[in-house]
Write a protein that holds these residues in place. Structure first.
Motif, PDB file in Angstrom:
ATOM      1  N   PHE A 276      37.042  24.391  39.379  1.00  0.00           N
ATOM      2  CA  PHE A 276      36.504  24.957  40.616  1.00  0.00           C
ATOM      3  C   PHE A 276      35.003  25.213  40.463  1.00  0.00           C
ATOM      4  N   TYR A 277      34.229  24.657  41.395  1.00  0.00           N
ATOM      5  CA  TYR A 277      32.772  24.793  41.398  1.00  0.00           C
ATOM      6  C   TYR A 277      32.370  25.637  42.606  1.00  0.00           C
ATOM      7  N   PHE A 278      31.507  26.625  42.368  1.00  0.00           N
ATOM      8  CA  PHE A 278      31.112  27.557  43.423  1.00  0.00           C
ATOM      9  C   PHE A 278      29.612  27.397  43.716  1.00  0.00           C
ATOM     10  N   PHE A 279      29.328  26.991  44.959  1.00  0.00           N
ATOM     11  CA  PHE A 279      27.957  26.712  45.381  1.00  0.00           C
ATOM     12  C   PHE A 279      27.508  27.713  46.441  1.00  0.00           C
ATOM     13  N   ALA A 289      37.647  26.388  34.906  1.00  0.00           N
ATOM     14  CA  ALA A 289      38.639  25.313  34.820  1.00  0.00           C
ATOM     15  C   ALA A 289      40.006  25.889  34.514  1.00  0.00           C
ATOM     16  N   GLY A 290      41.029  25.237  35.043  1.00  0.00           N
ATOM     17  CA  GLY A 290      42.402  25.595  34.731  1.00  0.00           C
ATOM     18  C   GLY A 290      43.030  26.546  35.737  1.00  0.00           C
ATOM     19  N   TRP A 291      44.346  26.408  35.886  1.00  0.00           N
ATOM     20  CA  TRP A 291      45.116  27.300  36.764  1.00  0.00           C
ATOM     21  C   TRP A 291      46.529  27.390  36.191  1.00  0.00           C
ATOM     22  N   PRO A 292      46.776  28.403  35.344  1.00  0.00           N
ATOM     23  CA  PRO A 292      48.108  28.543  34.743  1.00  0.00           C
ATOM     24  C   PRO A 292      49.153  28.911  35.784  1.00  0.00           C
ATOM     25  N   ARG A 293      50.403  28.868  35.383  1.00  0.00           N
ATOM     26  CA  ARG A 293      51.487  29.142  36.333  1.00  0.00           C
ATOM     27  C   ARG A 293      51.382  30.531  36.942  1.00  0.00           C
ATOM     28  N   GLU A 294      50.862  31.492  36.182  1.00  0.00           N
ATOM     29  CA  GLU A 294      50.738  32.855  36.714  1.00  0.00           C
ATOM     30  C   GLU A 294      49.551  32.995  37.670  1.00  0.00           C
ATOM     31  N   GLY A 295      48.723  31.959  37.768  1.00  0.00           N
ATOM     32  CA  GLY A 295      47.633  31.952  38.731  1.00  0.00           C
ATOM     33  C   GLY A 295      46.345  32.585  38.224  1.00  0.00           C
ATOM     34  N   ARG A 296      45.267  32.379  38.995  1.00  0.00           N
ATOM     35  CA  ARG A 296      43.963  32.956  38.665  1.00  0.00           C
ATOM     36  C   ARG A 296      43.285  33.408  39.958  1.00  0.00           C
ATOM     37  N   LYS A 297      44.055  34.012  40.825  1.00  0.00           N
ATOM     38  CA  LYS A 297      43.521  34.374  42.131  1.00  0.00           C
ATOM     39  C   LYS A 297      42.418  35.429  42.049  1.00  0.00           C
ATOM     40  N   GLU A 298      42.515  36.345  41.099  1.00  0.00           N
ATOM     41  CA  GLU A 298      41.488  37.377  40.974  1.00  0.00           C
ATOM     42  C   GLU A 298      40.150  36.760  40.576  1.00  0.00           C
ATOM     43  N   LEU A 299      40.185  35.826  39.624  1.00  0.00           N
ATOM     44  CA  LEU A 299      38.967  35.131  39.222  1.00  0.00           C
ATOM     45  C   LEU A 299      38.419  34.305  40.384  1.00  0.00           C
ATOM     46  N   LEU A 300      39.298  33.690  41.140  1.00  0.00           N
ATOM     47  CA  LEU A 300      38.875  32.918  42.306  1.00  0.00           C
ATOM     48  C   LEU A 300      38.179  33.813  43.320  1.00  0.00           C
ATOM     49  N   ARG A 301      38.768  34.987  43.612  1.00  0.00           N
ATOM     50  CA  ARG A 301      38.161  35.905  44.579  1.00  0.00           C
ATOM     51  C   ARG A 301      36.783  36.365  44.119  1.00  0.00           C
TER      52      ARG A 301
END
Length: 313
Positions: A276-279, A289-301
């Motif tokens: 994921f690239y954020f511009f 990089a990466g998205w485990p089964r438990e997710g990374r929604k907090e990092l995404l937010r």
């Protein structure tokens, strides 16, 4: 920060390429070339490169450098008529592996030349015909791919692998292949103003699937990213476009396309899926990089927030 990282990557890339080159040249016999031993050296180097934690750019460059040395020592393509069936098979496998990682026109054309010689000797099989075709498609050599398919009267499972319309592009912007009316169409992509996320994914990657399911299944994230996210797949060899069709039917608000040439997408330096690239206003601010089964929604937010994409009022 990113300028320094890119400089370091270039230094590392040069080091790995030189190591691969000198390892082959120094260890290979100076006398007449033996295809089997040369192929074994290529295979060992490729496996060692794959095992390392290299960037895509480093891996492609290393494999391509190793193949280039093998190609030169085997005197390709001039020596092809002199080679035995078993020697041609080894060289086909090497070119196939190099083309798999690089989607290079040169590697795909070597596969085409070797396969043509195998056909002349009456020993070309259907799997090799399909590999040549898909490698030419990955390299965006649609003219050669179509001629090859017609020559061998091959029934391709997914005819829409071929792009319809002109492949010319005079713009400096990157281009993508989108599914339009059952066909592939090449269009230009331009980063919009404000916050924007480019997600590198692959419909057949489980971790990419985890990511899109988590994101599109979250009403708040889905709303915040509407018009602010682009899913793009690397330029690659595809046996079929069915996974892309299935993805786009399932995720109407998050369609995925494919880079026409990864080299055009200069803002993307890693094609690991998912990344994921954020511009912000066209300037890269962060990535992960990466998205485990438990997710990374907090990092995404958090990453979205840093480029002005809010998930809360």
């Amino acid at each position: 920060m990113y300028a320094n990282e890119k400089f370091k990557r270039k230094i590392q890339l040069a080091f790995h390429v030189l190591c691969a080159f000198f390892f082959i040249v120094c260890s290979a016999a100076v006398s007449a070339v033996e295809i089997k031993s040369e192929y074994q050296r290529f295979s060992i180097i490729t496996k060692n490169l794959v095992r390392q934690s290299l960037s895509d750019e480093q891996l492609i460059a290393g494999v391509s450098a190793a193949y280039t040395v093998l190609r030169a020592r085997a005197d390709l393509p001039g020596a092809l008529p002199k080679l035995t069936h078993s020697e041609l098979l080894l060289l086909f496998n090497a070119a196939d592996e190099a083309a798999f990682y690089s989607s290079s026109v040169m590697h795909a054309n070597d596969m085409l030349a070797i396969a043509t010689e195998l056909a002349r000797k009456g020993s070309l099989d259907d799997s090799q015909i399909e590999k040549v075709y898909s490698s030419l498609i990955a390299a965006r050599d649609y003219k050669s791919a179509g001629a090859w398919r017609n020559l061998h009267h091959t029934v391709i499972r997914d005819a829409t692998l071929e792009m319809y319309g002109s492949t010319a592009n005079s713009s400096t912007e990157p281009t993508e292949l989108v599914l339009a009316g059952g066909h592939l169409k090449r269009i230009e992509f331009r980063l919009p103003e404000g916050g924007f996320v480019v997600a590198v994914g692959n419909p057949q990657c489980h971790f990419t699937q985890y990511a899109v399911e988590d994101i599109m299944g979250d009403p708040v994230l889905k709303k915040a990213l509407a018009g602010r996210m682009k899913w793009i797949s690397p330029q690659q060899r595809n046996e079929s476009l069915v996974p892309f069709h299935d993805w786009n039917r399932r995720y109407l608000d998050a369609p995925i396309s494919q880079a026409y040439l990864t080299s055009e997408w200069k803002m993307i330096d890693e094609w690991q899926t998912p990344t994921f690239y954020f511009f912000e206003d066209g300037v890269l601010k962060s990535k992960f990089a990466g998205w485990p089964r438990e997710g990374r929604k907090e990092l995404l937010r958090d990453s979205m927030s840093h480029v002005g994409i809010r998930t809360a009022p």
